[in-house]
Design an enzyme around this catalytic site. Structure first.
Site, PDB file in Angstrom:
ATOM      1  N   GLY A  87      20.318  26.756   1.345  1.00  0.00           N
ATOM      2  CA  GLY A  87      19.208  26.794   0.384  1.00  0.00           C
ATOM      3  C   GLY A  87      17.893  26.469   1.084  1.00  0.00           C
ATOM      4  O   GLY A  87      17.823  25.531   1.875  1.00  0.00           O
ATOM      5  N   ARG A 147       7.732  25.794  13.103  1.00  0.00           N
ATOM      6  CA  ARG A 147       6.486  25.749  13.894  1.00  0.00           C
ATOM      7  C   ARG A 147       6.571  24.660  14.966  1.00  0.00           C
ATOM      8  O   ARG A 147       6.219  24.878  16.127  1.00  0.00           O
ATOM      9  CB  ARG A 147       5.313  25.484  12.952  1.00  0.00           C
ATOM     10  CG  ARG A 147       3.988  25.202  13.629  1.00  0.00           C
ATOM     11  CD  ARG A 147       2.949  24.936  12.539  1.00  0.00           C
ATOM     12  NE  ARG A 147       1.665  24.530  13.047  1.00  0.00           N
ATOM     13  CZ  ARG A 147       1.316  23.256  13.261  1.00  0.00           C
ATOM     14  NH1 ARG A 147       2.183  22.287  13.058  1.00  0.00           N
ATOM     15  NH2 ARG A 147       0.100  22.966  13.690  1.00  0.00           N
ATOM     16  N   ALA A 148       7.071  23.497  14.548  1.00  0.00           N
ATOM     17  CA  ALA A 148       7.151  22.372  15.494  1.00  0.00           C
ATOM     18  C   ALA A 148       8.122  22.683  16.634  1.00  0.00           C
ATOM     19  O   ALA A 148       7.819  22.422  17.807  1.00  0.00           O
ATOM     20  CB  ALA A 148       7.590  21.108  14.757  1.00  0.00           C
ATOM     21  N   ARG A 162       6.411  25.272  18.935  1.00  0.00           N
ATOM     22  CA  ARG A 162       5.296  24.784  19.761  1.00  0.00           C
ATOM     23  C   ARG A 162       5.760  23.748  20.787  1.00  0.00           C
ATOM     24  O   ARG A 162       5.260  23.713  21.906  1.00  0.00           O
ATOM     25  CB  ARG A 162       4.199  24.242  18.851  1.00  0.00           C
ATOM     26  CG  ARG A 162       3.617  25.368  17.983  1.00  0.00           C
ATOM     27  CD  ARG A 162       2.134  25.332  17.902  1.00  0.00           C
ATOM     28  NE  ARG A 162       1.635  26.589  17.344  1.00  0.00           N
ATOM     29  CZ  ARG A 162       0.662  26.667  16.456  1.00  0.00           C
ATOM     30  NH1 ARG A 162       0.080  25.572  16.008  1.00  0.00           N
ATOM     31  NH2 ARG A 162       0.239  27.855  16.027  1.00  0.00           N
ATOM     32  N   ARG A 214      23.524  32.173   3.078  1.00  0.00           N
ATOM     33  CA  ARG A 214      24.752  31.374   3.199  1.00  0.00           C
ATOM     34  C   ARG A 214      25.796  32.367   3.704  1.00  0.00           C
ATOM     35  O   ARG A 214      26.226  33.236   2.962  1.00  0.00           O
ATOM     36  CB  ARG A 214      25.156  30.799   1.846  1.00  0.00           C
ATOM     37  CG  ARG A 214      24.069  29.920   1.205  1.00  0.00           C
ATOM     38  CD  ARG A 214      24.612  29.245  -0.036  1.00  0.00           C
ATOM     39  NE  ARG A 214      23.582  28.875  -0.987  1.00  0.00           N
ATOM     40  CZ  ARG A 214      22.982  27.686  -1.043  1.00  0.00           C
ATOM     41  NH1 ARG A 214      23.279  26.766  -0.187  1.00  0.00           N
ATOM     42  NH2 ARG A 214      22.071  27.422  -1.968  1.00  0.00           N
ATOM     43  N   ASP A 267      24.526  20.555   4.989  1.00  0.00           N
ATOM     44  CA  ASP A 267      25.807  20.279   5.662  1.00  0.00           C
ATOM     45  C   ASP A 267      26.519  21.542   6.145  1.00  0.00           C
ATOM     46  O   ASP A 267      27.145  21.537   7.207  1.00  0.00           O
ATOM     47  CB  ASP A 267      26.720  19.382   4.812  1.00  0.00           C
ATOM     48  CG  ASP A 267      26.893  19.872   3.397  1.00  0.00           C
ATOM     49  OD1 ASP A 267      26.301  20.918   3.058  1.00  0.00           O
ATOM     50  OD2 ASP A 267      27.617  19.225   2.621  1.00  0.00           O
ATOM     51  N   THR A 270      16.944  20.229   3.048  1.00  0.00           N
ATOM     52  CA  THR A 270      17.459  20.573   1.718  1.00  0.00           C
ATOM     53  C   THR A 270      16.737  19.710   0.691  1.00  0.00           C
ATOM     54  O   THR A 270      16.568  18.506   0.910  1.00  0.00           O
ATOM     55  CB  THR A 270      18.982  20.387   1.586  1.00  0.00           C
ATOM     56  OG1 THR A 270      19.319  20.317   0.189  1.00  0.00           O
ATOM     57  CG2 THR A 270      19.496  19.130   2.249  1.00  0.00           C
ATOM     58  N   ASP A 307      17.798  18.630  -1.956  1.00  0.00           N
ATOM     59  CA  ASP A 307      18.692  17.690  -2.649  1.00  0.00           C
ATOM     60  C   ASP A 307      18.739  16.301  -1.996  1.00  0.00           C
ATOM     61  O   ASP A 307      19.185  15.347  -2.623  1.00  0.00           O
ATOM     62  CB  ASP A 307      20.121  18.245  -2.679  1.00  0.00           C
ATOM     63  CG  ASP A 307      20.251  19.474  -3.553  1.00  0.00           C
ATOM     64  OD1 ASP A 307      19.257  19.839  -4.203  1.00  0.00           O
ATOM     65  OD2 ASP A 307      21.345  20.062  -3.582  1.00  0.00           O
ATOM     66  N   ASP A 309      20.785  15.342   0.112  1.00  0.00           N
ATOM     67  CA  ASP A 309      22.183  14.938  -0.054  1.00  0.00           C
ATOM     68  C   ASP A 309      22.960  14.889   1.254  1.00  0.00           C
ATOM     69  O   ASP A 309      24.189  14.954   1.260  1.00  0.00           O
ATOM     70  CB  ASP A 309      22.888  15.875  -1.049  1.00  0.00           C
ATOM     71  CG  ASP A 309      22.994  17.295  -0.530  1.00  0.00           C
ATOM     72  OD1 ASP A 309      22.247  17.644   0.413  1.00  0.00           O
ATOM     73  OD2 ASP A 309      23.802  18.067  -1.051  1.00  0.00           O
ATOM     74  N   ARG A 366       5.685  16.313 -20.971  1.00  0.00           N
ATOM     75  CA  ARG A 366       5.382  15.089 -21.719  1.00  0.00           C
ATOM     76  C   ARG A 366       4.160  15.288 -22.621  1.00  0.00           C
ATOM     77  O   ARG A 366       4.128  14.817 -23.756  1.00  0.00           O
ATOM     78  CB  ARG A 366       5.155  13.894 -20.796  1.00  0.00           C
ATOM     79  CG  ARG A 366       5.028  12.591 -21.577  1.00  0.00           C
ATOM     80  CD  ARG A 366       4.719  11.425 -20.693  1.00  0.00           C
ATOM     81  NE  ARG A 366       5.840  10.980 -19.887  1.00  0.00           N
ATOM     82  CZ  ARG A 366       6.870  10.264 -20.356  1.00  0.00           C
ATOM     83  NH1 ARG A 366       6.944   9.946 -21.634  1.00  0.00           N
ATOM     84  NH2 ARG A 366       7.834   9.874 -19.548  1.00  0.00           N
ATOM     85  N   MET A 377      17.610  19.999 -10.132  1.00  0.00           N
ATOM     86  CA  MET A 377      18.621  20.409  -9.149  1.00  0.00           C
ATOM     87  C   MET A 377      19.300  19.224  -8.456  1.00  0.00           C
ATOM     88  O   MET A 377      18.785  18.103  -8.467  1.00  0.00           O
ATOM     89  CB  MET A 377      17.997  21.325  -8.108  1.00  0.00           C
ATOM     90  CG  MET A 377      18.009  22.773  -8.526  1.00  0.00           C
ATOM     91  SD  MET A 377      17.462  23.828  -7.179  1.00  0.00           S
ATOM     92  CE  MET A 377      18.001  25.419  -7.794  1.00  0.00           C
ATOM     93  N   ARG A 429      23.235  19.657  -6.681  1.00  0.00           N
ATOM     94  CA  ARG A 429      24.636  19.999  -6.965  1.00  0.00           C
ATOM     95  C   ARG A 429      25.575  18.826  -6.697  1.00  0.00           C
ATOM     96  O   ARG A 429      26.434  18.507  -7.496  1.00  0.00           O
ATOM     97  CB  ARG A 429      25.021  21.194  -6.089  1.00  0.00           C
ATOM     98  CG  ARG A 429      26.334  21.810  -6.459  1.00  0.00           C
ATOM     99  CD  ARG A 429      26.605  23.079  -5.698  1.00  0.00           C
ATOM    100  NE  ARG A 429      25.906  23.138  -4.411  1.00  0.00           N
ATOM    101  CZ  ARG A 429      25.498  24.258  -3.839  1.00  0.00           C
ATOM    102  NH1 ARG A 429      25.692  25.400  -4.435  1.00  0.00           N
ATOM    103  NH2 ARG A 429      24.894  24.241  -2.666  1.00  0.00           N
ATOM    104  N   HIS A 463      15.089  27.048  -9.802  1.00  0.00           N
ATOM    105  CA  HIS A 463      14.606  27.310  -8.449  1.00  0.00           C
ATOM    106  C   HIS A 463      13.119  27.085  -8.249  1.00  0.00           C
ATOM    107  O   HIS A 463      12.645  27.126  -7.103  1.00  0.00           O
ATOM    108  CB  HIS A 463      14.991  28.733  -8.026  1.00  0.00           C
ATOM    109  CG  HIS A 463      16.470  28.874  -7.822  1.00  0.00           C
ATOM    110  ND1 HIS A 463      17.352  28.984  -8.873  1.00  0.00           N
ATOM    111  CD2 HIS A 463      17.217  28.861  -6.687  1.00  0.00           C
ATOM    112  CE1 HIS A 463      18.586  29.067  -8.388  1.00  0.00           C
ATOM    113  NE2 HIS A 463      18.531  28.990  -7.082  1.00  0.00           N
TER     114      HIS A 463
HETATM  115  O1  F6P Z   1      21.143  22.979  -2.025  1.00  0.00           O
HETATM  116  C1  F6P Z   1      20.006  23.083  -2.767  1.00  0.00           C
HETATM  117  C2  F6P Z   1      20.270  23.706  -4.107  1.00  0.00           C
HETATM  118  O2  F6P Z   1      19.003  24.004  -4.632  1.00  0.00           O
HETATM  119  C3  F6P Z   1      21.101  22.904  -5.082  1.00  0.00           C
HETATM  120  O3  F6P Z   1      20.397  21.876  -5.711  1.00  0.00           O
HETATM  121  C4  F6P Z   1      21.552  23.964  -6.028  1.00  0.00           C
HETATM  122  O4  F6P Z   1      22.748  23.603  -6.673  1.00  0.00           O
HETATM  123  C5  F6P Z   1      21.768  25.125  -5.139  1.00  0.00           C
HETATM  124  O5  F6P Z   1      20.968  24.924  -3.999  1.00  0.00           O
HETATM  125  C6  F6P Z   1      21.432  26.456  -5.758  1.00  0.00           C
HETATM  126  O6  F6P Z   1      21.844  27.447  -4.901  1.00  0.00           O
HETATM  127  P1  F6P Z   1      21.400  28.963  -4.999  1.00  0.00           P
HETATM  128  O7  F6P Z   1      20.051  29.068  -4.397  1.00  0.00           O
HETATM  129  O8  F6P Z   1      22.425  29.668  -4.218  1.00  0.00           O
HETATM  130  O9  F6P Z   1      21.359  29.320  -6.455  1.00  0.00           O
END
Ligand code: F6P
Length: 359
Positions: free
Chosen positions: A18, A28-29, A32, A79, A110, A132, A134, A136, A161, A176, A178, A259
């Protein structure tokens, strides 16, 4: 440094999984830093897919001009399941030979690091950079894109709000994440959510609804409930319906930010972290290192063995059996257990703070 430089003449850089704001700053880093050290840079398009299909473009210093501010990834992402196969891996190695790529910097999550380990094992030194939204990746306190995504959540929910206050409504917002509730938890605190549902902490729906009822009696008009995607498919919609049923004289609306959280110009933090990590990744390749992931720990940039980082991640996410854990070295087991305990305690502390704020 010059002598060691002779070994690494060309490096490849790719983004995979993602996308996340700040990936371009990292590209870029890397570019360079490499060019400053006399190393040529090959941009690998579409993540590991580009390595299989040989979609490679040479980057000079100007090729990465003005990308620091851009969201998405100019290298594109994918992916790629074929990369996990023997055939795909062989094709990728052939592409490295053809383009004389002596090392790779892989930016992603990961899945990206698993690919990096496979490449390193086959003789192509690879260094990972966490990217990422997330956040995570257990081994690092911070992954590129998290800050920008949370700022997007804050900007969007602040707008919700406004309208929720005008109409005295409750907004249930799914964000988001997952496998991890960090966006929901930290974003939720920053928007002043009345309830935050993440899978890392027990969430009592009835208690949350009672909190809304009491605060309404205490003149509160609008309510924001943040639900992490990791709570499961349709969880947020179902909880929205439950609130509506139990508080029929209040309108409750559901919103999924989806997204939109992955786009946008990176914040200062993401640009800075990406630049520092990109710099370090190339430095590691120049030092002759491989199979490492650049991480942030105690606010410092450090490097860890990718396999250690992946095992730590699996252990934290309960994706490792006790037998697999027992097979690790005693010192790894000890350090992982300590780290995980600390991480869980930090999440619990944030969660308690969020609850104290939501009266
Ligand atoms: O890994 C980042 C992420 O945005 C997750 O939060 C979400 O579940 C997933 O990717 C969505 O994946 P895709 O872009 O394949 O819909």
């Amino acid at each position: 440094m010059d002598e060691i430089n002779k070994k690494i003449r060309r490096i490849g850089v790719l983004t995979s999984g993602g996308d996340a704001p700040g990936m371009n700053a990292a590209v870029r880093a890397v570019t360079r830093m490499a060019i400053s050290n006399g190393i040529r840079v090959m941009g690998i398009l579409k993540g590991y897919r580009g390595l299989i299909d040989g979609e490679i473009v040479e980057y000079d210093a100007r090729a990465v001009s003005n990308i620091l501010t851009l969201g998405g990834t100019v290298l594109y992402s994918d992916r790629c399941d074929e990369f996990k196969t023997e055939k795909g891996m062989k094709k990728a190695c052939r592409t490295c030979q053809k383009y004389e790529i002596d090392g790779i910097v892989a930016i992603g999550g990961d899945g990206t690091f698993r690919g990096a380990t496979d490449l390193s094992r086959r003789g192509i030194p690879t260094i990972g950079i966490p990217g990422t939204i997330d956040n995570d990746i257990t081994a690092t306190e911070y992954s590129i894109g998290f800050d920008t995504a949370m700022n997007t959540v804050v900007a969007m929910v602040d707008r919700l709000r406004d309208t929720s206050e005008s109409h005295a409504r409750c907004s249930v917002v799914e964000v988001m994440g997952r496998d991890a509730g960090h966006i929901a938890l930290q974003g939720g605190i920053a928007v002043g959510a009345t309830g935050i549902a993440i899978k890392e902490m027990p969430f009592d729906e009835d208690e949350c609804i009672n909190r809304i009822i009491h605060a309404r009696m205490n003149r509160k008009r609008n309510f924001i409930i943040i639900v992490s995607e990791g709570m499961g498919t349709n969880y947020a919609e179902n909880f929205t319906a439950k609130i509506s049923r139990q508080i029929p004289d209040m309108e409750t609306r559901f919103a999924r930010l989806a997204h939109v959280q992955r786009g946008g110009s990176p914040t200062l933090r993401d640009r800075l972290v990406a630049t520092v990590m990109g710099n370090r990744a190339v430095e590691l390749l120049i030092e002759g290192k491989k199979n490492l992931v650049v991480c942030m720990q105690n606010s410092k940039v450090v490097d860890l063995d990718i396999e250690y980082a992946l095992n730590l991640d699996k252990r934290y996410k309960n994706k490792m059996t006790d037998e697999q854990f027992a097979a690790l070295s005693e010192s790894d087991q000890k350090s992982m257990t300590k780290f995980i305990k600390q991480k869980k305690a930090e999440i619990a502390e944030f969660y308690q703070i969020s609850k104290r704020m939501s009266i």
